[in-house]
Design an enzyme around this catalytic site. Structure first.
Site, mmCIF file in Angstrom:
data_model
loop_
_atom_site.group_PDB
_atom_site.id
_atom_site.type_symbol
_atom_site.label_atom_id
_atom_site.label_comp_id
_atom_site.label_asym_id
_atom_site.label_seq_id
_atom_site.Cartn_x
_atom_site.Cartn_y
_atom_site.Cartn_z
ATOM 1 N N CYS A 133 0.831 -1.208 0.000
ATOM 2 C CA CYS A 133 0.000 0.000 0.000
ATOM 3 C C CYS A 133 0.867 1.260 0.000
ATOM 4 C CB CYS A 133 -0.985 -0.027 1.169
ATOM 5 S SG CYS A 133 -2.382 1.122 0.967
ATOM 6 N N ASP A 202 -3.606 1.547 9.914
ATOM 7 C CA ASP A 202 -4.787 2.407 10.076
ATOM 8 C C ASP A 202 -5.228 2.427 11.519
ATOM 9 O OD1 ASP A 202 -4.835 1.445 7.115
ATOM 10 O OD2 ASP A 202 -5.993 3.311 7.258
#
Ligand SMILES: O=C(COP(=O)(O)O)[C@H](O)[C@H](O)COP(=O)(O)O
Length: 335
Positions: A133, A202
């Site tokens: 990512c 996250d």
């Protein structure tokens, strides 16, 4: 005089839209944009009473909160700014909210730099990092290492379905890091050439589990099998205080069209229809598309969580979480 229901200013609505559609994305960037949007709400609100000002600020925070569920940096940012809204007049409330949002944004920037310096200590000259990512915290470690004169190479997973790996690849190339871009399925093959798996987060749960882009957990399990250490770069605003009391982290499910476009689906329908005709929507027998955006990596597959407060084995992150957030996790944006 009682103000009418205070409006959320248009800039907050457009920030919320940009977060929901992922024009603004990545946990730290989302938090930064949310704090900036609350400052704009404070600046542009035209209400006349402190109570209406506070209601408007709460409504703005709710609008932002409802965009994406997984990155805890978003509620952590909203909570921090709302708690700093202080004063007896609209003018005082406005000024304190703006100050608080600005200090949040400065701290965020500073934390990323500090974390980068700490993470850079794990990287040696000639090392190869394998990324998944796009994480500004993970990249901060690479940037700090490069600034120290450490030469690095990178293997970058493209990260389906939205291919944020390309953002990572572009940034690394801009810094002069040689990049090998691979499809997600090639990760195991390339782990033998990697010295570190380097990812962001996250949310981090109280037990040290790491919630990050879908595919992180499979990568971490495979990295353990290949003996490659997994390093998670995550500022402390990624610590999820609700998990101290046993709450689980909501995993966002995104639109299935990110996986199978309308066009691809339509072509499945026509080929399924016995007479070769277009077929009815929903008639693609036996096909379900699912698109979870994040997954949970158990702490046993993570070697270190690098924060601006130092690096921690995942199992000990709970101590830091308690120290920074305590047990209370109110929702000051609730009505
Ligand atoms: O999973 C993602 C982004 O997902 P998405 O693209 O769906 O937002 C990132 O690894 C973390 O948010 C950390 O990023 P950062 O270190 O920049 O906070």
């Amino acid at each position: 005089m009682v103000d009418a229901e205070p409006a959320v200013v248009p800039a907050v609505e457009s920030t919320a839209d940009a977060i929901a559609t992922m024009e603004i994305r990545g946990a730290a960037t989302i938090a930064d944009a949310a704090a900036a949007a609350l400052a704009t709400q404070a600046e542009e609100s035209r209400v006349e009473t402190p109570a209406a000002f506070r209601r408007g600020l709460r409504a703005a925070a709710r609008t932002l909160y409802e965009t994406r569920p997984t990155a805890v940096s978003l509620p952590n940012a909203l909570r921090y700014v709302l708690r700093g809204a202080d004063g007896d007049t609209v003018g005082e409330l406005r000024a304190s909210t703006i100050d608080r949002a600005e200090s949040f944004r400065r701290d965020l920037e500073h934390a990323r730099e500090t974390l980068g310096g700490i993470g850079a200590n794990r990287l040696r000259d000639g090392d190869v990092v394998l990324t998944h990512c796009h994480s500004t915290d993970a990249l901060a470690c690479v940037e700090a290492a490069l600034e120290d004169g450490t030469a690095l190479e990178a293997i970058v997973k493209e990260t389906r379905p939205r291919k944020q790996g390309h953002i990572t690849a572009a940034q690394l190339r801009e810094w002069g890091v040689p990049v090998t871009l691979i499809v997600d399925g090639a990760a195991r093959r390339y782990l033998d050439a990697a010295d570190h798996v380097l990812v962001g987060a996250d949310s981090i749960a109280a037990d040290g589990s790491v919630i990050n882009k879908i595919g992180t957990s499979g990568l971490a399990v495979t990295a353990r099998e290949r003996g490659v250490p997994v390093m998670v770069a995550a500022q402390t605003i990624k610590l999820h205080p609700d998990t101290l009391t046993g709450h689980t982290v909501a995993i966002e499910t995104r639109d299935e069209r990110e996986v199978l476009s309308d066009e691809e689906r339509a072509s499945l329908r026509s080929s399924d229809a016995p007479d070769g005709s277009a077929g009815e929507p929903g008639s693609e027998g036996g096909l379900t598309v699912e698109n979870p955006a994040f997954d949970v990596t158990p702490p046993r597959y993570v070697d270190a969580i690098v924060t601006e407060r130092g690096q921690f084995p995942p199992e000990s992150i709970v101590t830091l979480m308690r120290e920074l957030f305590g047990d209370t996790t109110d929702e000051p944006w609730a009505e």
